[in-house]
Motif scaffolding. Structure first.
Motif, PDB file in Angstrom:
ATOM      1  N   THR A 141       0.872  -1.178   0.000  1.00 21.11           N
ATOM      2  CA  THR A 141       0.000   0.000   0.000  1.00 21.11           C
ATOM      3  C   THR A 141       0.901   1.218   0.000  1.00 21.11           C
ATOM      4  OG1 THR A 141      -1.675  -1.199   1.280  1.00 21.11           O
ATOM      5  CG2 THR A 141      -1.887   1.198   1.165  1.00 21.11           C
ATOM      6  N   PRO A 142       1.267   1.712  -1.176  1.00 28.01           N
ATOM      7  CA  PRO A 142       2.255   2.795  -1.252  1.00 28.01           C
ATOM      8  C   PRO A 142       1.715   4.088  -0.664  1.00 28.01           C
ATOM      9  CG  PRO A 142       1.256   2.421  -3.394  1.00 28.01           C
ATOM     10  CD  PRO A 142       0.767   1.318  -2.502  1.00 28.01           C
ATOM     11  N   PRO A 143       2.581   4.855   0.008  1.00 27.76           N
ATOM     12  CA  PRO A 143       2.147   6.157   0.521  1.00 27.76           C
ATOM     13  C   PRO A 143       1.859   7.118  -0.624  1.00 27.76           C
ATOM     14  CG  PRO A 143       4.514   5.894   0.797  1.00 27.76           C
ATOM     15  CD  PRO A 143       3.985   4.573   0.332  1.00 27.76           C
ATOM     16  N   LEU A 144       1.203   8.201  -0.287  1.00 24.22           N
ATOM     17  CA  LEU A 144       0.803   9.186  -1.295  1.00 24.22           C
ATOM     18  C   LEU A 144       1.992   9.665  -2.117  1.00 24.22           C
ATOM     19  CD1 LEU A 144      -1.285  11.137  -2.520  1.00 24.22           C
ATOM     20  CD2 LEU A 144      -0.766  12.709  -0.639  1.00 24.22           C
ATOM     21  N   ALA A 145       3.118   9.921  -1.459  1.00 23.78           N
ATOM     22  CA  ALA A 145       4.291  10.424  -2.183  1.00 23.78           C
ATOM     23  C   ALA A 145       4.728   9.444  -3.259  1.00 23.78           C
ATOM     24  CB  ALA A 145       5.436  10.670  -1.202  1.00 23.78           C
ATOM     25  N   CYS A 146       4.626   8.152  -2.973  1.00 24.29           N
ATOM     26  CA  CYS A 146       5.018   7.132  -3.945  1.00 24.29           C
ATOM     27  C   CYS A 146       4.036   7.097  -5.116  1.00 24.29           C
ATOM     28  CB  CYS A 146       5.090   5.770  -3.258  1.00 24.29           C
ATOM     29  SG  CYS A 146       5.698   4.433  -4.317  1.00 24.29           S
ATOM     30  N   VAL A 147       2.755   7.208  -4.828  1.00 23.29           N
ATOM     31  CA  VAL A 147       1.741   7.219  -5.895  1.00 23.29           C
ATOM     32  C   VAL A 147       1.966   8.412  -6.821  1.00 23.29           C
ATOM     33  CG1 VAL A 147      -0.729   7.387  -6.401  1.00 23.29           C
ATOM     34  CG2 VAL A 147       0.059   6.016  -4.457  1.00 23.29           C
ATOM     35  N   GLN A 148       2.285   9.561  -6.245  1.00 17.85           N
ATOM     36  CA  GLN A 148       2.539  10.743  -7.069  1.00 17.85           C
ATOM     37  C   GLN A 148       3.760  10.551  -7.961  1.00 17.85           C
ATOM     38  OE1 GLN A 148       2.726  13.620  -3.875  1.00 17.85           O
ATOM     39  NE2 GLN A 148       0.623  14.292  -4.221  1.00 17.85           N
ATOM     40  N   LEU A 177      12.683   2.754  -3.690  1.00 13.55           N
ATOM     41  CA  LEU A 177      13.103   3.051  -2.325  1.00 13.55           C
ATOM     42  C   LEU A 177      11.900   3.131  -1.395  1.00 13.55           C
ATOM     43  CD1 LEU A 177      15.266   3.769  -0.271  1.00 13.55           C
ATOM     44  CD2 LEU A 177      15.092   6.155  -1.003  1.00 13.55           C
ATOM     45  N   HIS A 178      10.828   3.772  -1.843  1.00 14.88           N
ATOM     46  CA  HIS A 178       9.607   3.826  -1.036  1.00 14.88           C
ATOM     47  C   HIS A 178       9.119   2.411  -0.697  1.00 14.88           C
ATOM     48  CE1 HIS A 178       8.172   7.935  -0.486  1.00 14.88           C
ATOM     49  NE2 HIS A 178       8.656   8.234  -1.685  1.00 14.88           N
ATOM     50  N   LEU A 179       9.094   1.539  -1.685  1.00 11.91           N
ATOM     51  CA  LEU A 179       8.585   0.186  -1.458  1.00 11.91           C
ATOM     52  C   LEU A 179       9.511  -0.606  -0.536  1.00 11.91           C
ATOM     53  CD1 LEU A 179       7.300  -0.753  -5.033  1.00 11.91           C
ATOM     54  CD2 LEU A 179       6.024   0.223  -3.111  1.00 11.91           C
ATOM     55  N   LEU A 180      10.798  -0.447  -0.701  1.00 11.68           N
ATOM     56  CA  LEU A 180      11.746  -1.144   0.170  1.00 11.68           C
ATOM     57  C   LEU A 180      11.598  -0.687   1.621  1.00 11.68           C
ATOM     58  CD1 LEU A 180      14.900  -1.045  -2.118  1.00 11.68           C
ATOM     59  CD2 LEU A 180      13.719  -3.125  -1.368  1.00 11.68           C
ATOM     60  N   ARG A 181      11.478   0.604   1.829  1.00 10.61           N
ATOM     61  CA  ARG A 181      11.320   1.112   3.195  1.00 10.61           C
ATOM     62  C   ARG A 181       9.976   0.710   3.778  1.00 10.61           C
ATOM     63  NH1 ARG A 181      14.003   7.205   2.666  1.00 10.61           N
ATOM     64  NH2 ARG A 181      16.185   6.505   2.882  1.00 10.61           N
ATOM     65  N   LEU A 182       8.955   0.709   2.940  1.00 10.87           N
ATOM     66  CA  LEU A 182       7.644   0.273   3.400  1.00 10.87           C
ATOM     67  C   LEU A 182       7.690  -1.192   3.821  1.00 10.87           C
ATOM     68  CD1 LEU A 182       4.643   0.964   3.743  1.00 10.87           C
ATOM     69  CD2 LEU A 182       4.300   0.295   1.360  1.00 10.87           C
ATOM     70  N   GLN A 183       8.389  -1.995   3.041  1.00 11.33           N
ATOM     71  CA  GLN A 183       8.529  -3.409   3.359  1.00 11.33           C
ATOM     72  C   GLN A 183       9.251  -3.604   4.683  1.00 11.33           C
ATOM     73  OE1 GLN A 183      11.958  -5.546   2.075  1.00 11.33           O
ATOM     74  NE2 GLN A 183      10.697  -6.828   0.755  1.00 11.33           N
ATOM     75  N   LYS A 184      10.307  -2.854   4.913  1.00 10.99           N
ATOM     76  CA  LYS A 184      11.068  -2.982   6.160  1.00 10.99           C
ATOM     77  C   LYS A 184      10.219  -2.555   7.355  1.00 10.99           C
ATOM     78  CE  LYS A 184      15.778  -2.369   7.809  1.00 10.99           C
ATOM     79  NZ  LYS A 184      16.107  -3.785   7.568  1.00 10.99           N
ATOM     80  N   SER A 185       9.473  -1.458   7.184  1.00 15.49           N
ATOM     81  CA  SER A 185       8.586  -1.016   8.257  1.00 15.49           C
ATOM     82  C   SER A 185       7.535  -2.072   8.549  1.00 15.49           C
ATOM     83  CB  SER A 185       7.906   0.307   7.865  1.00 15.49           C
ATOM     84  OG  SER A 185       8.849   1.335   7.710  1.00 15.49           O
ATOM     85  N   ARG A 186       7.017  -2.679   7.501  1.00 16.83           N
ATOM     86  CA  ARG A 186       5.999  -3.712   7.669  1.00 16.83           C
ATOM     87  C   ARG A 186       6.561  -4.917   8.408  1.00 16.83           C
ATOM     88  NH1 ARG A 186       3.192  -5.352   2.225  1.00 16.83           N
ATOM     89  NH2 ARG A 186       5.294  -6.052   1.753  1.00 16.83           N
ATOM     90  N   SER A 187       7.794  -5.296   8.092  1.00 13.61           N
ATOM     91  CA  SER A 187       8.421  -6.438   8.765  1.00 13.61           C
ATOM     92  C   SER A 187       8.615  -6.159  10.252  1.00 13.61           C
ATOM     93  CB  SER A 187       9.775  -6.754   8.120  1.00 13.61           C
ATOM     94  OG  SER A 187       9.597  -7.126   6.775  1.00 13.61           O
ATOM     95  N   GLY A 238       4.686   4.018   7.415  1.00 13.28           N
ATOM     96  CA  GLY A 238       5.733   4.908   6.936  1.00 13.28           C
ATOM     97  C   GLY A 238       5.439   6.379   7.119  1.00 13.28           C
ATOM     98  N   LEU A 239       4.304   6.700   7.756  1.00 13.65           N
ATOM     99  CA  LEU A 239       3.934   8.094   7.999  1.00 13.65           C
ATOM    100  C   LEU A 239       3.367   8.224   9.412  1.00 13.65           C
ATOM    101  CD1 LEU A 239       1.969   8.978   4.718  1.00 13.65           C
ATOM    102  CD2 LEU A 239       4.221   9.846   5.356  1.00 13.65           C
TER     103      LEU A 239
END
Length: 301
Positions: A141-148, A177-187, A238-239
């Motif tokens: 679920t990408p953050p808004l910044a990633c979607v933009q 980078l957004h997806l990688l950081r999101l994945q790490k946060s999720r883990s 991530g936010l």
């Protein structure tokens, strides 16, 4: 000779300085409800659902996607996509590779012909020491910044102004980078004892963004202090809570501007902003254009 599907995706450990993604396809499209044929691709695809619902069956598992979610489709892995909304589903799709290793001339070049498999064309997934492979847990679920960033990439690839290749490469690196950081946060979040309650709360915020989601209310719902709740919340999405609520409201406002004829004031109220001036100011801050201009532009595109 056909490939052993179990060997895919092919992966290559590489420091970030060696990542050099090239974009083969980037487009927003609507697809009528229905199941697409099974397929494999030589490159990788980010398939983002911007409106409606979709599903992907891959490696024996069915992933159901709602608006605001994307799935990472790896090279060489058999999968089947489905547009699950009536009358259609709106997608944003980006085909790419990690190491600028493919020469893609047409859309057909990305799809594997199983009767004439070209083994050497399968792209490698880049893997960095600090992160798990993106293919390990393919739904995000990408953050808004990633979607933009994804939308900006589609615009660059479609319009092709001078230097668009460099712009697309830069944008793709930021998206990854957004997806990688999101994945790490999720883990990290999955290890939390509060994971189930927090996930339910996040899903409730997405269903009812207009509610008065303050930090205090979120902390109360979780039975935690405000600081602790905010820390766990940020690890998941991530936010910070307030920024996440604004991003969900903004995403819903964009959808209503694209898909309805509601007035700007009514849309602001429906997503949780009582004053039209405050809503208009926030929208322009996020998009760089007014809500009215966004509505006109989205209908042109």
């Amino acid at each position: 000779m056909k490939s052993d599907f179990s060997e895919f995706p092919l992966q290559r450990s590489a420091p970030f300085k060696e990542w050099s993604p090239s974009i083969h396809y980037a487009q927003i499209q609507r697809m009528p409800a229905g199941v697409l044929p099974q397929r494999r691709i030589y490159d990788f695809e980010l398939l983002y659902v911007s409106q409606g619902q979709a599903a992907t069956t891959m490696l024996g598992q069915r992933y159901e996607l709602s608006a605001g979610e994307l799935i990472f489709l790896p090279s060489g892995v058999l999968h089947q996509n489905e547009a699950a909304s009536t009358p259609d589903t709106r997608f944003l799709g980006i085909h790419f590779d990690f190491f600028d290793e493919q020469d893609i001339q047409t859309e057909a070049d990305m799809i594997v012909d199983e009767e004439h498999v070209q083994e050497r064309r399968f792209a490698f997934e880049a893997v960095a020491d600090a992160f798990e492979p993106l293919s390990g847990n393919p739904v995000y679920t990408p953050p808004l910044a990633c979607v933009q960033l994804m939308e900006q990439l589609v615009h660059e690839f479609t319009m092709r102004p001078p230097g668009y290749e460099l712009a697309c490469k830069s944008l793709m690196l930021q998206i990854l980078l957004h997806l990688l950081r999101l994945q790490k946060s999720r883990s990290q979040w999955l290890a939390s004892q509060h994971d189930g309650r927090l996930l339910e709360l996040v899903e409730e915020i997405e269903r009812r963004p207009a509610e008065g989601w303050t930090n205090a209310l979120i902390a109360e719902r979780l039975g935690l202090s405000i600081d602790h709740a905010a820390k766990l919340f940020k690890q998941l999405v991530g936010l910070p809570p307030g920024e996440y609520v604004h991003s969900i409201r903004h995403r819903e406002a964009r959808r209503l501007l694209r898909e309805t004829d509601l007035t700007i004031e009514r849309i602001g109220e429906q997503v949780g902003y009582a004053g039209i001036h405050y809503f208009s100011r926030l929208f322009r801050k996020h998009e760089g254009i007014s809500a009215t201009e966004y509505r006109k532009l989205s209908r042109v595109l």
